[in-house]
Design an enzyme around this catalytic site. Structure first.
Site, PDB file in Angstrom:
ATOM      1  N   GLU A  38      -8.519   0.676  -3.215  1.00  0.00           N
ATOM      2  CA  GLU A  38      -9.545   0.825  -2.090  1.00  0.00           C
ATOM      3  C   GLU A  38     -10.834   1.642  -1.433  1.00  0.00           C
ATOM      4  OE1 GLU A  38      -7.154   0.375   1.827  1.00  0.00           O
ATOM      5  OE2 GLU A  38      -6.657  -1.900   1.577  1.00  0.00           O
ATOM      6  N   ARG A  71      -9.772   8.078  -1.153  1.00  0.00           N
ATOM      7  CA  ARG A  71     -10.862   8.340   0.295  1.00  0.00           C
ATOM      8  C   ARG A  71     -11.625   9.605  -0.552  1.00  0.00           C
ATOM      9  NH1 ARG A  71      -8.949   6.293   5.962  1.00  0.00           N
ATOM     10  NH2 ARG A  71     -11.060   7.898   6.515  1.00  0.00           N
ATOM     11  N   HIS A  80      -5.618   3.728  -2.054  1.00  0.00           N
ATOM     12  CA  HIS A  80      -6.891   4.047  -0.768  1.00  0.00           C
ATOM     13  C   HIS A  80      -7.119   5.582  -1.240  1.00  0.00           C
ATOM     14  CE1 HIS A  80     -10.040   4.246   2.901  1.00  0.00           C
ATOM     15  NE2 HIS A  80     -10.131   3.869   1.781  1.00  0.00           N
ATOM     16  N   ARG A 115      -7.361  12.593   1.287  1.00  0.00           N
ATOM     17  CA  ARG A 115      -6.381  13.123   2.649  1.00  0.00           C
ATOM     18  C   ARG A 115      -4.713  12.780   1.726  1.00  0.00           C
ATOM     19  NH1 ARG A 115      -7.788   9.704   7.685  1.00  0.00           N
ATOM     20  NH2 ARG A 115      -9.454  10.746   7.939  1.00  0.00           N
ATOM     21  N   HIS A 120      -3.780  -5.830   7.092  1.00  0.00           N
ATOM     22  CA  HIS A 120      -4.405  -4.366   8.555  1.00  0.00           C
ATOM     23  C   HIS A 120      -3.321  -4.653   9.812  1.00  0.00           C
ATOM     24  CE1 HIS A 120      -6.681  -0.421   9.462  1.00  0.00           C
ATOM     25  NE2 HIS A 120      -6.583  -0.872  10.874  1.00  0.00           N
ATOM     26  N   THR A 163      -8.324   2.923   9.019  1.00  0.00           N
ATOM     27  CA  THR A 163      -9.681   2.164   9.096  1.00  0.00           C
ATOM     28  C   THR A 163      -9.652   1.321  10.148  1.00  0.00           C
ATOM     29  OG1 THR A 163      -9.910   1.623   6.127  1.00  0.00           O
ATOM     30  CG2 THR A 163     -11.131   0.416   7.624  1.00  0.00           C
ATOM     31  N   HIS A 200       0.719   6.634   1.766  1.00  0.00           N
ATOM     32  CA  HIS A 200       1.461   7.204   2.750  1.00  0.00           C
ATOM     33  C   HIS A 200       3.123   7.683   1.985  1.00  0.00           C
ATOM     34  CE1 HIS A 200      -0.516   7.135   6.076  1.00  0.00           C
ATOM     35  NE2 HIS A 200      -0.943   5.606   5.899  1.00  0.00           N
ATOM     36  N   ASN A 257       0.577  -1.540   0.230  1.00  0.00           N
ATOM     37  CA  ASN A 257       0.671  -0.632  -0.332  1.00  0.00           C
ATOM     38  C   ASN A 257       0.986   1.391  -0.217  1.00  0.00           C
ATOM     39  OD1 ASN A 257      -1.582   2.050   0.868  1.00  0.00           O
ATOM     40  ND2 ASN A 257      -3.191   0.492   1.674  1.00  0.00           N
ATOM     41  N   GLU A 290     -10.844 -10.365   1.999  1.00  0.00           N
ATOM     42  CA  GLU A 290     -10.260  -9.648   2.791  1.00  0.00           C
ATOM     43  C   GLU A 290      -9.694  -9.503   4.661  1.00  0.00           C
ATOM     44  OE1 GLU A 290      -5.878  -5.951   3.348  1.00  0.00           O
ATOM     45  OE2 GLU A 290      -7.241  -6.209   1.622  1.00  0.00           O
TER      46      GLU A 290
END
Length: 239
Positions: free
Chosen positions: A69, A44, A42, A48, A190, A100, A9, A6, A150
């Site tokens: 995602e 969103r 992801h 963000r 996660h 999440t 970030h 992922n 998942e």
């Protein structure tokens, strides 16, 4: 076991200065080159981290598997149908959360979910649902038309002792086995990191783990290529 990375970030860091670097697409290419089997982002509602242009560029650049995602909204469905990632993972989303916080409430949203998934299936986009490792949720995911589940590993990642972690791992193992009997593919994610992820390679029914924050954090010290390769080594060591 496969690893999807992922890269959200990387975008978080870029957005801190609202400039161009570091580039999430460059990060995705490095992760792929280093052995990642897929790239996760992801998009969103509040944008963000990953933004719409990032997603468009990722779709053009990623050659392994792009996993989008997203929340179960009309806007996101339209974006997915336009972008056509290989995989969509439906996740719960709240504006105030840092990340999440738990699995998708599939019991509450089942009827809407089944209707939401159909156009994605019709467009040959595989659908995964991020859920708790519980048989009822897995069963409903299958009935709604999901291809993949998942399993949420956040509770596992917060356990303090070996006994607690092993108990939660056993729960995840049983859930993965049940999902396999229904014909679902199983991934997990996660809160997984360099201290706790290796144990998942012992669960043969889990094909892949999705890890972001831990890898990006490690990359700040080692570089992204080394961080991805180190995680892959850990996942293969227990097998």
């Amino acid at each position: 076991m496969r690893l999807s990375v992922n890269i959200d970030h990387i975008a978080t860091l870029r957005n801190a200065r609202n400039e161009f670097d570091p580039d999430p697409v460059e990060a995705a290419l490095i992760a792929e080159k280093s052995g990642a089997a897929g790239i996760v982002c992801h998009l969103r509602e509040d944008r963000r981290h990953i933004r719409d242009l990032d997603l468009e560029r990722l779709r053009q650049a990623v050659t392994t598997k792009l996993d989008l995602e997203m929340a179960m909204t009309q806007e996101m469905q339209e974006i997915a149908l336009k972008t056509k990632p290989e995989l969509v993972t439906l996740v719960p989303e709240k504006r105030e959360e840092l990340t999440t916080e738990g699995g998708f409430d599939i019991t509450r949203h089942y009827k809407t979910l089944a209707e939401f998934i159909k156009p994605l299936n019709d467009a040959s986009i595989a659908v995964s649902i991020f859920i708790e490792p519980e048989q009822k949720s897995i069963d409903l995911a299958k009935k709604a038309g999901a291809d993949i589940v998942e399993l949420h590993t956040g509770i596992y990642s917060l356990k303090k002792t070996d006994d607690e972690r092993e108990k939660e791992l056993e729960k995840i193992r049983h859930a993965a086995l049940f999902a396999n009997t229904l014909g679902l593919s199983v991934v997990a994610g996660h809160g997984l990191n360099y201290r706790n992820a290796a144990s998942f390679s012992r669960i043969m029914q889990i094909e892949e783990v999705s890890i972001g924050h831990a890898i990006i954090a490690r990359a700040a010290f080692t570089g992204l290529e080394a961080a991805v390769k180190e995680m892959l080594q850990l996942l293969r060591r227990e097998a």
